[in-house]
Write an enzyme that holds these catalytic residues in place. Structure first.
Site, mmCIF file in Angstrom:
data_model
loop_
_atom_site.group_PDB
_atom_site.id
_atom_site.type_symbol
_atom_site.label_atom_id
_atom_site.label_comp_id
_atom_site.label_asym_id
_atom_site.label_seq_id
_atom_site.Cartn_x
_atom_site.Cartn_y
_atom_site.Cartn_z
ATOM 1 N N THR A 85 69.124 62.745 95.252
ATOM 2 C CA THR A 85 67.696 63.075 95.165
ATOM 3 C C THR A 85 67.117 63.191 96.577
ATOM 4 O O THR A 85 66.318 64.101 96.866
ATOM 5 C CB THR A 85 66.954 61.977 94.375
ATOM 6 N N SER B 169 69.184 53.235 85.530
ATOM 7 C CA SER B 169 67.906 52.720 84.994
ATOM 8 C C SER B 169 68.092 52.337 83.527
ATOM 9 O O SER B 169 68.803 53.032 82.792
ATOM 10 C CB SER B 169 66.821 53.803 85.058
ATOM 11 N N ASN C 222 63.551 57.766 87.532
ATOM 12 C CA ASN C 222 64.503 56.832 86.935
ATOM 13 C C ASN C 222 65.905 57.350 87.205
ATOM 14 O O ASN C 222 66.409 58.223 86.505
ATOM 15 C CB ASN C 222 64.250 56.710 85.431
ATOM 16 N N GLU C 223 66.493 56.824 88.257
ATOM 17 C CA GLU C 223 67.796 57.293 88.712
ATOM 18 C C GLU C 223 68.903 56.689 87.846
ATOM 19 O O GLU C 223 68.640 55.772 87.051
ATOM 20 C CB GLU C 223 67.996 56.883 90.184
ATOM 21 N N PRO C 224 70.147 57.182 87.984
ATOM 22 C CA PRO C 224 71.256 56.618 87.224
ATOM 23 C C PRO C 224 71.280 55.091 87.328
ATOM 24 O O PRO C 224 71.076 54.530 88.412
ATOM 25 C CB PRO C 224 72.482 57.220 87.906
#
Ligand code: F6R
Length: 637
Positions: A186, A171, A167-169
């Site tokens: 990432t 999300s 869950n990247e920035p």
């Protein structure tokens, strides 16, 4: 019961900036054992209740020691996983199961193959399905978790973007299991595992934030310096979708488990005077004063009473003031740590210098984890040590062959094929193997041999350029590194023996070693642990009584000035020489380190030394072109 309830008032105040319940351990190994014990207890408790234990699992480097301990508990203490149901957080997409970089492969290699969990109890997002099937698959993943009664304990790592799972920035807090696109940081962090950024899948299937925070209990673990900054944001920062881990602040039963290095940026460790009463000593006074300089953008000797008083350092001025005395004390500490004579200045009063004058010349043994760490971190200092007449040895701990691109082997191969048809190497075989290689495939021994040779030739060339004689260059080729993959083996007895032999051969008066624990694949950490082990082996050798140990930091970062014991200025000419020595490592020129914003390694190293000089200048010390920093290592016992 609130997790803080059992702490006394002082402890609670000490954590007043922390919005997540956090426990810090001396090292990752101890902390990992603590987590494994909690998992084992839960499995047993559920078993006694006749229920299944539902675990949420993570991959990556963080949980490896937890899994190792669980395997030990299974093998040696009979812990059974028959009643355990697991749900993994994520999987790259697309990704075949048997690919060495798949999370399916990771989980089997690091845990499932070694315990008695039934295969049907294992759930890992499937990277092999078609895009059309992904939505239904994700819905079903959620349904199976719900039907199992929800996750009892979810373990998490944290990415440098602040991601949990993938869950990247950006999300959402209620996001479900779904397909996501990976953040560029990432991808850069994973590039090493996939040998280059281009090979890293751009997408993944991940449990959502909503799925994760529905778990009954969550443990997030983080180890090492490189996580310190994001860990601070997650624990002390405001809840923002730019750092998804901050969503955990919503969850009443989350515990963050850290080692000392990952906790270093938290207020209670970084600036303890803001949250508790201090017993001041010289080290802390230096740390607080330098922090104040940075905060107010002032040099040391310009700090006034008000500056201390208005910034929670009133009691320091009361107990150790007036301000000018503190300023002078810290200024002198820094002044004494700066020396152009890293091996000690012969025939000079050494009472105020970081290194002793005698013996002169000294035997110096420099350990370098990879074949270029020595030059990158301390090329200027090596140059001085040699020019000042010391007997300098360099021991390259690993072959570093993983970091040589295939294209470079091809270049050298073409060259050697044409000049040495009679070389006893099957060049056809090597060419074939490189041509057929898939990302992540292990190189055949012949290719590894060539890659090792390339790095040896480069290191030798850099050493010769700095006038280190041929017989003073030692290639240890520590076996733990020689797996052919990014993942390294554990340190073995032979690794330690090689270090012991090098130490006994040189019987040094000074040892330099990489003391940072931050490199992406843990090689520096292992190389350093090896040295600590080897030092323990030689602790009764007489030469060790007259030996000092200096630690340099790997290229990614530099030591904090507050911790530094020796600062070696580098002149413009010496810096040029250092750059040329770095260029001798030509196979490394194209390597871009994770998170380094596409800056080549040589520039990174040189800029770091220049930035350090600017920092000293701003503190009111002499203005140098560049500076290399060292921390003294104290032998235990
Ligand atoms: C792994 C996962 C990721 C990692 C994170 C930290 O399943 O979902 O969130 O936990 O990227 O990775 P390491 O532990 O390798 O630093």
């Amino acid at each position: 019961m609130n997790q803080l309830d059992h702490l006394d008032v002082k402890e609670r105040l000490g954590r007043k900036y922390e919005k997540l319940f956090t426990n810090v351990y001396d090292d990752a190994e101890t902390a990992s054992k603590k987590i494994a014990i909690e998992i084992a207890e839960l499995i047993k408790e559920k078993n006694n209740q006749g229920k299944q234990c539902i675990l949420g699992l993570a991959t990556g480097s963080s949980p490896i020691d937890v899994y190792r301990e669980l395997i030990r508990l299974h093998k040696e203490e009979g812990l059974s996983f028959k009643n355990v149901l697991t749900f993994n957080l994520d999987e790259y997409y697309p990704m075949p199961k048997n690919h060495v970089q798949s999370y399916w492969y990771f989980m089997h290699e690091h845990l499932f193959n070694h315990i008695d969990i039934p295969e049907e109890n294992i759930h890992i997002p499937d990277g092999t399905i078609s895009e059309e099937e992904v939505y239904d698959f994700c819905q079903q993943y959620e349904t199976i978790i719900r039907q199992a009664g929800g996750i009892d304990l979810q373990i998490l790592g944290i990415g440098r973007t602040g991601h949990i799972g993938f869950n990247e920035p950006g999300s959402g807090i209620n996001s479900p299991t779904r397909m996501v696109t990976l953040d560029s940081l990432t991808i850069a962090d994973a590039a090493g595992d996939f040998y280059s950024e281009e090979n890293v899948p751009r997408k993944a299937i991940t449990m959502g934030v909503g799925t994760i925070i529905s778990s009954k209990r969550i443990i997030l673990m983080a180890w090492g310096e490189k996580k310190a900054s994001v860990v601070q944001k997650a624990i002390e920062g405001p809840m923002v979708d730019a750092v998804p881990a901050t969503y955990l602040q919503h969850h009443p039963n989350t515990e963050i488990i850290l080692d000392k290095e990952a906790a270093a940026e938290l207020v209670r460790f970084k600036t303890p005077w803001l949250v508790r009463e201090m017993q001041w000593n010289d080290k802390l006074i230096r740390k607080a004063t330098l922090w104040l300089c940075e905060k107010l953008n002032k040099s040391i000797l310009k700090l006034a009473y008000r500056d201390y008083n208005d910034n929670s350092l009133g009691d320091l001025v009361v107990s150790h003031g007036p301000a000018y005395d503190i300023n002078l004390k810290v200024f002198n500490m820094l002044q004494k740590s700066i020396t152009g004579w890293p091996g000690g200045k012969p025939n000079a009063d050494d009472s105020q210098r970081p290194e002793r004058a005698k013996p002169y010349p000294k035997r110096v043994l420099i350990f370098s984890p990879h074949p270029d760490d020595d030059i990158l971190a301390m090329g200027g200092t090596i140059n001085r040590l040699v020019e000042q007449g010391h007997e300098v040895y360099v021991a390259y701990q690993t072959s570093g062959n993983i970091a040589v691109a295939d294209s470079i082997v091809n270049r050298f191969l073409y060259f050697s094929k044409n000049i040495a048809e009679n070389l006893n190497i099957d060049t056809e075989l090597i060419q074939q193997s490189l041509a057929n290689k898939q990302p992540g495939d292990i190189d055949i021994p012949e290719v590894r041999y060539l890659k090792t040779l390339i790095r040896k030739a480069e290191a030798r060339s850099a050493c010769r350029f700095l006038n280190i004689s041929e017989d003073h260059i030692l290639f240890l080729k520590m076996p733990f590194y020689e797996t052919g993959t990014i993942k390294k083996a554990s340190l073995m007895r032979q690794d330690i023996q090689l270090l012991v032999d090098a130490m006994r051969r040189v019987q040094p008066h000074q040892i330099y070693a990489a003391g940072d624990l931050i490199d992406p694949h843990g090689t520096h950490r292992k190389c350093f642990n090896g040295i600590v082990n080897a030092l323990d082996n030689v602790k009764n050798d007489p030469w060790l009584n007259d030996c000092r140990i200096w630690l340099y930091h790997g290229t990614w970062k530099e030591w904090n000035i507050a911790d530094v014991d020796m600062a070696v200025p580098v002149s413009p000419e010496e810096l040029k020489k250092k750059r040329t020595a770095i260029f001798r490592h030509s196979s490394q020129k194209e390597i871009i380190y994770p998170g380094s914003e596409n800056v080549e390694i040589w520039r990174f190293a040189i800029d770091r030394n220049r930035t350090t000089a600017v920092k000293y200048d701003k503190l009111g010390m002499a203005e140098y072109e560049a500076i290399e920093l060292f921390v003294a290592y104290k032998l235990k016992g």
